[in-house]
Design an enzyme around this catalytic site. Structure first.
Site, PDB file in Angstrom:
ATOM      1  N   LYS A 198       0.844  -1.213   0.000  1.00 55.23           N
ATOM      2  CA  LYS A 198       0.000   0.000   0.000  1.00 55.23           C
ATOM      3  C   LYS A 198       0.877   1.260   0.000  1.00 55.23           C
ATOM      4  CE  LYS A 198      -2.832   3.209   0.816  1.00 55.23           C
ATOM      5  NZ  LYS A 198      -4.090   3.663   0.348  1.00 55.23           N
ATOM      6  N   GLY A 249      -0.951  17.032  -2.813  1.00 53.78           N
ATOM      7  CA  GLY A 249      -1.800  17.168  -1.631  1.00 53.78           C
ATOM      8  C   GLY A 249      -2.598  15.913  -1.353  1.00 53.78           C
ATOM      9  N   CYS A 252      -2.992  11.126   1.381  1.00 50.45           N
ATOM     10  CA  CYS A 252      -2.278   9.854   1.186  1.00 50.45           C
ATOM     11  C   CYS A 252      -0.867  10.029   0.641  1.00 50.45           C
ATOM     12  CB  CYS A 252      -3.080   8.973   0.238  1.00 50.45           C
ATOM     13  SG  CYS A 252      -4.813   8.915   0.683  1.00 50.45           S
TER      14      CYS A 252
END
Ligand code: SAJ
Length: 426
Positions: A198, A249, A252
């Site tokens: 991830k 931005g 994440c």
């Protein structure tokens, strides 16, 4: 199955709605306003298809968990800016809130983005302290969300999904649960690998965007067109560059690289990429200063405060950073965003925002900005300057157009030879 989803935010609510098609779902949130909105079938935020799924679902929401077969944890993991590490307070709070309701045979699934080792070093010890043997009494999986805001529900259904586990039974329960709505492939791996995957995906994006941003600055130095160069480079079968912009931005991409390296021994490339992207608002400010040089108390108009195009989310938006930097430099600022309804500063109407401006700066690639009649709007301006950091406007009109990555602006002089694609200049 009875499924309890803890956290009804951008990921938790769509996840709960998808599970509710084949399961009995209780959605839990610490914010009573969110709980009552969900119970009233009103979406707490904008996301395509969310209203439709909410109306069709028989989900119920509550401020606290109840007993269930599966607990899905979808709470935020904010970034501790001072320490540059993940703040796991909400994950720990969520674990504490479900603790009294966990029974033998239950599965706990974490979807929140976490640093590598969270399952093995935090969640397993927590469950063991409750008296459960993981893989025997209770089951555990890490199934990171990877859907993109603006297409969350579609991607949750159609993307491949990673299921990180430490035992086969956990893998088979989680696979059965997600198999209820995921049409992509369900891929099982070790929990820590899933945690890394991830973070690696978002780090890959951050590093490649940093490269595009560096290419934009090089293009400015040489007076070439980075947008055209990237489009041409992407014709190569093994090149796939993203676009430059005013910075990275959202919740994440700008923070996940730090989660990945917080316990790593050496990672100079990832750190350097973060620095390149973080400096972009400052670079845009330098361009604004160049364009407005010599103007007394210049006013700028910021178009777009969402962190990216066609969403209403302003979390860690590069525009917000640019606004703060510009304020410090004494700029007067007006702001327009067609999608954002609440922001830390006053938002103006489109017409108001252009009134007496000295330079308009496009910071978000909302579709609406591609359709605006800038010639007409610029009649309200004091000085007709447009700085485009997102390649939204393709050619100048009755105003001077300066684009990021198409030649530098110094001492108030825009380099307008770089405004047209190279092919049209040959
Ligand atoms: N950006 C650029 N240039 C580009 C693309 C994006 O400057 O070519 C900027 C955007 O404007 C924005 C930032 O990067 O400020 C991040 O936007 P994004 O669209 O790349 O990503 P997010 O943060 O909306 O969602 C990402 C996705 N991750 C990947 O694409 C690898 C999504 O799939 C994840 O689920 C999500 O992070 C998350 O929750 O982790």
């Amino acid at each position: 199955m009875k499924v309890c989803v803890v956290g009804l935010g951008y990921i938790g609510l769509p996840t709960a709605l998808l599970f509710s098609a084949t399961n009995d779902v209780l959605g839990v949130d610490i914010d009573p306003h969110v709980v009552s909105l969900v119970n009233d079938k009103t979406a707490p935020f904008n996301e395509p298809e969310l209203d439709f799924f909410l109306t069709a679902s028989d989900i119920t929401a509550s401020g606290s968990p109840q007993c269930a077969d599966a607990f899905i944890i979808c709470v935020p993991t904010p970034f501790d800016k001072e320490l540059k590490i993940a703040d796991l307070t909400f994950v720990k709070q969520a674990l504490n809130s479900i603790a009294p309701h966990v029974r033998k045979g239950n599965i706990i699934i974490l979807e929140s983005t976490v640093p590598p080792g969270t399952c093995t070093e935090i969640i397993v010890p927590f469950l063991e302290e409750l008296g459960f043997h993981v893989g025997g009494d209770v089951y555990l999986a890490y199934c990171p969300e990877r859907a993109i805001p603006g297409s969350t529900l579609h991607e949750m259904v159609h993307n491949d999904r990673i299921i990180g586990v430490m035992d086969n039974k956990s893998a088979s329960i989680a696979t059965q649960l997600y198999g209820g709505f995921v049409k992509g492939e369900l891929m099982t791996t070790w929990a820590t690998t899933a945690e890394c995957v991830k973070l690696m995906e978002n780090t890959y994006r951050d590093v490649t965007i940093a490269l595009a941003n560096e290419f934009a600055r090089i293009a400015d130095d040489f007076g070439t067109d980075v947008w055209e160069a990237i489009a041409l480079a992407n014709h190569h079968p093994r090149v796939d560059l993203p676009n430059p912009g005013p910075g990275v931005g959202g919740h994440c991409i700008a923070i996940d690289p730090y989660f990945l390296i917080q316990n790593a021994t050496r990672s100079p490339l990832i750190k350097a990429a973060r620095e390149v992207n973080d400096q972009m608002p400052l670079y845009v400010l330098e361009k604004l200063k160049g364009i407005t040089q010599g103007i007394q108390k210049p006013k700028i108009t910021v178009l777009g405060v969402a962190y990216k195009g066609n969403v209403d989310d302003t979390r860690a938006s590069p525009a917000a950073r640019l606004i703060k930097l510009a304020e410090k430099e004494g700029f007067d600022i007006s702001i327009y965003d067609p999608l954002v309804t609440s922001f830390e500063r006053k938002l103006s109407s489109l017409g108001e925002a252009f009134e007496n401006t000295d330079c308009v700066v496009i910071t978000t690639d909302h579709d609406e900005f591609k359709r605006l009649d800038y010639d007409r709007l610029m009649r309200r301006a004091r000085h007709k300057n447009l700085l485009d950091t997102r390649n939204v406007v393709s050619k100048a009109g009755n105003y001077q157009l300066v684009s990021l990555g198409r030649g530098n602006v110094e001492e108030g002089a825009a380099v307008d030879t770089a405004l047209q694609p190279v092919s049209s200049r040959l």
